[in-house]
Design an enzyme around this catalytic site. Structure first.
Site, PDB file in Angstrom:
ATOM      1  N   HIS A  17       0.810  -1.220   0.000  1.00 21.25           N
ATOM      2  CA  HIS A  17       0.000   0.000   0.000  1.00 21.25           C
ATOM      3  C   HIS A  17       0.844   1.272   0.000  1.00 21.25           C
ATOM      4  O   HIS A  17       0.299   2.374  -0.093  1.00 21.25           O
ATOM      5  CB  HIS A  17      -0.909   0.030   1.235  1.00 21.25           C
ATOM      6  CG  HIS A  17      -1.831  -1.132   1.330  1.00 21.25           C
ATOM      7  ND1 HIS A  17      -2.903  -1.306   0.489  1.00 21.25           N
ATOM      8  CD2 HIS A  17      -1.836  -2.208   2.158  1.00 21.25           C
ATOM      9  CE1 HIS A  17      -3.529  -2.421   0.797  1.00 21.25           C
ATOM     10  NE2 HIS A  17      -2.900  -2.987   1.808  1.00 21.25           N
ATOM     11  N   HIS A  22      -4.350   6.383  -1.540  1.00 19.98           N
ATOM     12  CA  HIS A  22      -4.989   6.363  -0.222  1.00 19.98           C
ATOM     13  C   HIS A  22      -3.992   6.681   0.896  1.00 19.98           C
ATOM     14  O   HIS A  22      -4.397   7.043   1.993  1.00 19.98           O
ATOM     15  CB  HIS A  22      -5.607   4.980   0.005  1.00 19.98           C
ATOM     16  CG  HIS A  22      -6.927   4.985   0.694  1.00 19.98           C
ATOM     17  ND1 HIS A  22      -7.733   6.092   0.826  1.00 19.98           N
ATOM     18  CD2 HIS A  22      -7.608   3.977   1.306  1.00 19.98           C
ATOM     19  CE1 HIS A  22      -8.840   5.767   1.477  1.00 19.98           C
ATOM     20  NE2 HIS A  22      -8.782   4.497   1.788  1.00 19.98           N
ATOM     21  N   PHE A  68      -5.118  -0.125   9.571  1.00 25.38           N
ATOM     22  CA  PHE A  68      -5.771   0.020   8.280  1.00 25.38           C
ATOM     23  C   PHE A  68      -6.740   1.193   8.355  1.00 25.38           C
ATOM     24  O   PHE A  68      -7.240   1.554   9.421  1.00 25.38           O
ATOM     25  CB  PHE A  68      -6.448  -1.264   7.785  1.00 25.38           C
ATOM     26  CG  PHE A  68      -5.443  -2.274   7.300  1.00 25.38           C
ATOM     27  CD1 PHE A  68      -4.992  -2.249   5.991  1.00 25.38           C
ATOM     28  CD2 PHE A  68      -4.915  -3.218   8.175  1.00 25.38           C
ATOM     29  CE1 PHE A  68      -4.043  -3.154   5.546  1.00 25.38           C
ATOM     30  CE2 PHE A  68      -3.970  -4.130   7.741  1.00 25.38           C
ATOM     31  CZ  PHE A  68      -3.533  -4.095   6.430  1.00 25.38           C
ATOM     32  N   ASN A  70      -9.847   1.975   7.650  1.00 27.06           N
ATOM     33  CA  ASN A  70     -11.209   1.960   8.174  1.00 27.06           C
ATOM     34  C   ASN A  70     -11.286   1.903   9.692  1.00 27.06           C
ATOM     35  O   ASN A  70     -12.356   2.105  10.261  1.00 27.06           O
ATOM     36  CB  ASN A  70     -11.997   0.801   7.569  1.00 27.06           C
ATOM     37  CG  ASN A  70     -12.165   0.948   6.073  1.00 27.06           C
ATOM     38  OD1 ASN A  70     -11.714   1.923   5.469  1.00 27.06           O
ATOM     39  ND2 ASN A  70     -12.808  -0.018   5.462  1.00 27.06           N
ATOM     40  N   ASN A 116     -13.221   6.960   4.975  1.00 30.18           N
ATOM     41  CA  ASN A 116     -13.490   5.991   6.039  1.00 30.18           C
ATOM     42  C   ASN A 116     -12.623   6.150   7.281  1.00 30.18           C
ATOM     43  O   ASN A 116     -13.064   5.840   8.383  1.00 30.18           O
ATOM     44  CB  ASN A 116     -13.402   4.564   5.495  1.00 30.18           C
ATOM     45  CG  ASN A 116     -14.579   4.235   4.610  1.00 30.18           C
ATOM     46  OD1 ASN A 116     -15.683   4.715   4.837  1.00 30.18           O
ATOM     47  ND2 ASN A 116     -14.347   3.432   3.588  1.00 30.18           N
TER      48      ASN A 116
END
Length: 194
Positions: A17, A22, A68, A70, A116
């Site tokens: 990631h 993001h 993460f 969320n 989120n």
């Protein structure tokens, strides 16, 4: 406005990631680390990596949640409690679909706008009364393409523009650190680089 005491970058942990859109928030706090020469340290009780740096002569904690995106609120609220910091002294840096790459905007209070990590943080705090740095990543044009867009890597031009916006935000950070958030907003929002 009160001086900032905690700056959080939102993103997803893991090498897969690392360069995604993001992770613009992670990129912001990583840039602060690079400029300061500090190092990240894993802090399991805060569910993330932490560092303490000086900005404009003011000490400030940095946090990269390892939960993460969320579940970012779990790490953020743990840090606020542990360091006894009120949310109005918090700045959360995150990716923003509704801003073009190369654009960064500061704001205080508000909703989550579909982000989120903010949604989780606001849900756990019970309000949105904290500062945000919105780092533009652009929109793919249709809502069905949002997930692959944010989890994908920006092209060379967009990536450079995101980096320029982050640099412009870092340049106004000393004003925010000193409690002059409105002036920091004005300078960032009228900057040609962001």
């Amino acid at each position: 406005m009160s001086a900032l005491r905690l700056i959080v970058g939102l993103g997803n942990p893991g090498q897969e990631h690392a360069q995604t859109r993001h992770n613009a928030g992670f990129r912001f706090v990583d840039s602060l680390i690079e400029r300061s020469g500090a190092r990240w340290a894993l802090d399991s009780k805060l569910f993330g990596e932490t560092a303490k740096v000086d900005i404009a002569g003011q000490p400030v904690w940095l946090l990269k949640p390892a939960t993460f995106m969320n579940l970012s609120g779990k790490s953020i609220t743990a840090a606020l409690r542990f360091w006894k910091i009120e949310p109005e002294h918090l700045l959360v840096a995150h990716d923003e679909l509704d801003l073009a790459p190369g654009t960064a905007r500061l704001k205080f209070d508000g909703g989550h706008g579909g982000q989120n990590g903010l949604r989780d943080t606001i849900g756990l705090l019970g309000h949105g009364k904290f500062h945000r740095l919105r780092v533009g990543i652009g929109h793919p044009g249709h809502k069905d393409r949002v997930v692959p867009w944010v989890l994908g890597r920006a092209g060379r031009e967009d990536d450079a523009a995101i980096g320029t916006a982050i640099d412009a935000a870092i340049d106004v950070l000393p004003l925010a650190m000193e409690g002059h958030f409105s002036e920091a907003m004005k300078r960032l929002h009228t900057s040609r680089d962001a």
